[in-house]
Scaffold this motif. Structure first.
Motif, PDB file in Angstrom:
ATOM      1  N   ALA A 549      16.815  -8.230 -35.248  1.00 39.28           N
ATOM      2  CA  ALA A 549      15.981  -9.270 -35.857  1.00 39.28           C
ATOM      3  C   ALA A 549      15.202  -9.966 -34.742  1.00 39.28           C
ATOM      4  CB  ALA A 549      16.841 -10.285 -36.614  1.00 39.28           C
ATOM      5  N   VAL A 550      13.890  -9.970 -34.872  1.00 36.28           N
ATOM      6  CA  VAL A 550      13.028 -10.665 -33.919  1.00 36.28           C
ATOM      7  C   VAL A 550      12.157 -11.634 -34.690  1.00 36.28           C
ATOM      8  CG1 VAL A 550      11.221 -10.475 -32.171  1.00 36.28           C
ATOM      9  CG2 VAL A 550      12.996  -8.715 -32.323  1.00 36.28           C
ATOM     10  N   ALA A 576      20.731 -18.926 -42.020  1.00 35.51           N
ATOM     11  CA  ALA A 576      20.465 -19.592 -43.296  1.00 35.51           C
ATOM     12  C   ALA A 576      19.320 -18.928 -44.049  1.00 35.51           C
ATOM     13  CB  ALA A 576      20.143 -21.073 -43.055  1.00 35.51           C
ATOM     14  N   ASP A 577      18.353 -18.362 -43.310  1.00 38.56           N
ATOM     15  CA  ASP A 577      17.200 -17.725 -43.949  1.00 38.56           C
ATOM     16  C   ASP A 577      16.768 -16.535 -43.107  1.00 38.56           C
ATOM     17  OD1 ASP A 577      13.866 -18.843 -45.035  1.00 38.56           O
ATOM     18  OD2 ASP A 577      14.972 -16.957 -45.326  1.00 38.56           O
ATOM     19  N   ALA A 579      14.853 -14.260 -43.614  1.00 41.26           N
ATOM     20  CA  ALA A 579      13.455 -13.877 -43.774  1.00 41.26           C
ATOM     21  C   ALA A 579      12.512 -14.745 -42.953  1.00 41.26           C
ATOM     22  CB  ALA A 579      13.063 -13.954 -45.261  1.00 41.26           C
ATOM     23  N   LEU A 580      13.066 -15.658 -42.160  1.00 46.72           N
ATOM     24  CA  LEU A 580      12.209 -16.538 -41.352  1.00 46.72           C
ATOM     25  C   LEU A 580      11.255 -15.714 -40.486  1.00 46.72           C
ATOM     26  CD1 LEU A 580      14.562 -19.352 -40.022  1.00 46.72           C
ATOM     27  CD2 LEU A 580      12.668 -19.607 -41.595  1.00 46.72           C
ATOM     28  N   GLU A 581      10.009 -16.157 -40.419  1.00 48.11           N
ATOM     29  CA  GLU A 581       9.048 -15.489 -39.543  1.00 48.11           C
ATOM     30  C   GLU A 581       8.324 -16.542 -38.733  1.00 48.11           C
ATOM     31  OE1 GLU A 581       7.309 -12.042 -37.963  1.00 48.11           O
ATOM     32  OE2 GLU A 581       9.026 -12.396 -39.226  1.00 48.11           O
ATOM     33  N   GLU A 582       7.294 -17.173 -39.290  1.00 46.41           N
ATOM     34  CA  GLU A 582       6.526 -18.172 -38.554  1.00 46.41           C
ATOM     35  C   GLU A 582       7.141 -19.563 -38.651  1.00 46.41           C
ATOM     36  OE1 GLU A 582       3.680 -15.468 -37.256  1.00 46.41           O
ATOM     37  OE2 GLU A 582       3.851 -17.562 -36.761  1.00 46.41           O
ATOM     38  N   GLN A 583       8.077 -19.775 -39.600  1.00 49.84           N
ATOM     39  CA  GLN A 583       8.518 -21.142 -39.876  1.00 49.84           C
ATOM     40  C   GLN A 583       9.509 -21.680 -38.870  1.00 49.84           C
ATOM     41  OE1 GLN A 583       8.841 -18.466 -41.863  1.00 49.84           O
ATOM     42  NE2 GLN A 583       8.599 -18.979 -44.023  1.00 49.84           N
ATOM     43  N   LEU A 584      10.219 -20.830 -38.178  1.00 50.72           N
ATOM     44  CA  LEU A 584      11.313 -21.292 -37.322  1.00 50.72           C
ATOM     45  C   LEU A 584      10.805 -22.185 -36.206  1.00 50.72           C
ATOM     46  CD1 LEU A 584      14.350 -21.064 -36.911  1.00 50.72           C
ATOM     47  CD2 LEU A 584      13.931 -19.123 -35.423  1.00 50.72           C
TER      48      LEU A 584
END
Length: 584
Positions: A549-550, A576-577, A579-584
């Motif tokens: 996961a990156v 927790a999520d 599917a996080l991509e840009e939000q982290l």
């Protein structure tokens, strides 16, 4: 059993290495500035510098000898060394005469990098009090916890910290006096100008009563997990740290000359920018180095890379040191502003591993004309016990250096045996800078019966004695029975030109136990994808080391006040999520 003390296992090979060895021997020889000897410290033989000052009181007592040259500057205000000596003497007099501070009492400091921070610290340690630097980013409850834990009787604070502590005052019965600095609406008991206006203390009397192995500071660890712990360091630990810094400068200046390196000559006294917090062990020693050499320190209210570049150029500053993130931002801003920072002579990085691509960039951007350096140490070791600078810094970008003459490093494998050259093991440290232990934690073992402190850091050491940090033990990802060292994967990801910062950590996996994950801060506008970065690792490392996961970030990684990445926060948010991509 073969010895693994680095200082006893340095290979002498090439002519260049022999030259370095000869330089090292000359620096510590009988009659030399850094001559060493062995003394008894708490019943154990310890190697020390024979010419080291006995106490911090002795170091700060030299301030007046620098006369009316600049000592401390902040926001256009400058304190000369003569003024420094006068104010420290008056504050010391108030501490003893008016506030009843006695040797061993704890005096805390919690404020931004005002000149008063340095003056209060010098005054407290000069009368035998134990100075307690507090993290100025803590909230009221955190400040109150540490004040109660150390039992501070006096606190020097700026207005913001004074108000935070004021709200917690009912739970701090031992705290008798809050001295407030730089505030229009006073929350403390006394104002700074009141304690700085009294009669000067008799500098000789309190200083003479301090012994080298008396407590000098309690510095609290960053506390990324659980409550922070107070690390107790003696005057000897700090004055030895001072000598280590001076030794590194002398060693690499001599190495540069021997190798005909094109390094700009270092000025004395130096004029250095201090952009990081004084409460951190990587910055605190700047105060006593400056007092011992008459250096001029320029403080910043908060870190701002653009302002830092302007200050260096406008004031002609020649020194800067910071965590790798700060150094990178300084380089970015200098490049954007079209300046080569021509007055800069020294640039240091530490507090976290420095990416190899950043080391290369320092060399390129300054044409290897600055004395660049880094080191390895902890709060528990009162700063660096290992250092590297000069051409070694550029030619060995994965190394943290070799131990200083009075410091010992041992590399211990998981089974307790000595690790061989190039083998991974835990770094154990021993020497005069090692702290006594943790405050109020008699049951918390600090070092073993032989005086070794187990760092929790995984390292390797090569045949020439250069130490390389592999990872924190707790950060190793155990993937399907294979150890994945996060620092190695971080280094591979950091070689991508669009990568600004990176953190690698483990996340739970039902079958493998743990899986490798990465959070990567990329340059604004970059089109790099997670798959691109996974291929970046796969090209140079085994498949099990490639992050599954990156997460791509367009903003900075979360860090604590000392610059360490909060991997636990990244891990929790990714779990927790997923599917996080840009939000982290």
């Amino acid at each position: 059993m073969r010895s693994t003390l680095i200082s006893e296992s340095i290979a002498i090979g090439t002519g260049e290495e022999l030259s370095r060895t000869a330089i090292e021997a000359a620096l510590v020889a009988t009659g030399a500035d850094f001559e060493t000897s062995v003394v008894q410290v708490r019943g154990e033989p310890v190697t020390v510098y024979r010419n080291a000052p006995s106490t911090l009181a002795e170091v700060f007592g030299r301030a007046a000898s620098w006369g009316d040259t600049p000592a401390l500057s902040y926001e256009g205000r400058t304190v000369t060394w003569s003024q420094y000596a006068d104010v420290v003497g008056r504050v010391a007099g108030s501490l003893v005469g008016d506030l009843g501070v006695r040797p061993g009492d704890r005096v805390a400091v919690a404020m931004r990098n005002y000149p008063e921070w340095a003056l209060a610290f010098a005054a407290a340690t000069s009368v035998g009090a134990v100075a307690v630097p507090l993290n100025s980013w803590w909230n009221g409850e955190e400040l109150a916890y540490v004040l109660a834990d150390c039992g501070a009787t006096v606190l020097f604070a700026d207005g913001e910290r004074a108000r935070l502590v004021g709200a917690q005052r009912s739970g701090l019965p031992v705290l008798r006096t809050v001295v407030e600095v730089e505030s229009e609406a006073r929350s403390g008991d006394l104002a700074w100008h009141e304690v700085a206006a009294g009669p000067r203390a008799d500098a000789g009397a309190p200083a003479a009563a301090i012994a080298p192995d008396d407590d000098a500071t309690i510095m609290y660890t960053s506390g990324t997990t659980g409550q922070p712990k107070g690390v107790v360091a003696t005057h000897r630990a700090h004055t030895t740290a001072l000598m280590n810094i001076l030794y590194q400068g002398a060693l690499h200046a001599a190495v540069n000359r021997a190798r005909s390196e094109p390094v700009r000559p270092v000025r004395s006294p130096s004029q250095a920018l201090v952009g990081g917090p004084l409460f951190h062990i990587s910055n605190l020693p700047k105060l006593y180095v400056a007092a011992s050499r008459g250096h001029h320190l320029v403080f910043m209210r908060r870190w701002d890379a653009r302002k830092a570049v302007a200050l260096i150029d406008t004031l002609g500053l020649d020194g800067f040191a910071g965590v790798p993130t700060m150094v990178r931002q300084l380089l970015d801003e200098a490049e954007a502003a079209g300046t080569t920072l021509p007055t800069l002579r020294q640039i240091g990085t530490g507090g976290a591993p420095t990416p190899g691509n950043q080391i290369q960039r320092i060399g390129q951007q300054f044409a290897r004309g600055v004395l660049a350096s880094t080191g390895y140490g902890l709060t528990e070791t009162t700063g660096a016990m290992v250092g590297i600078a000069s051409s070694d810094f550029f030619e060995r970008p994965d190394a943290a250096g070799r131990p200083f003459p009075v410091c010992q490093v041992r590399v211990v494998a998981a089974d307790g045996s000595d690790a061989g050259p190039g083998e991974v093991g835990e770094a154990w440290l021993r020497g005069a800078t090692l702290a006594k232990g943790y405050w109020n934690r008699p049951s918390d073992p600090f070092h073993n019966a032989q005086g070794w402190f187990a760092t929790g850091d995984l390292v390797t050491v090569d045949d020439e004695g250069f130490l390389r940090i592999v990872d924190r033990i707790k950060d190793v990802v155990l993937r399907g029975g294979e150890n994945v060292y996060c620092a190695e994967v971080e280094g591979l990801l950091a070689t991508h030109p669009d990568v600004v910062d990176v953190a690698v950590f483990g996340i739970p996996h039902d079958i493998l136990g743990e899986e490798v994950a990465a959070a990567v801060h990329v340059r604004l506008g970059s089109a790099v994808t997670s798959a691109d970065l996974q291929r970046q690792v796969a090209q140079r490392a085994a498949a099990y080391k490639v992050p599954s996961a990156v997460v791509i970030l367009t903003g900075p990684l979360p860090r604590n006040p000392t610059g360490k990445v909060l991997k636990s926060e990244l891990r929790a948010r990714l779990q927790a999520d997923p599917a996080l991509e840009e939000q982290l």
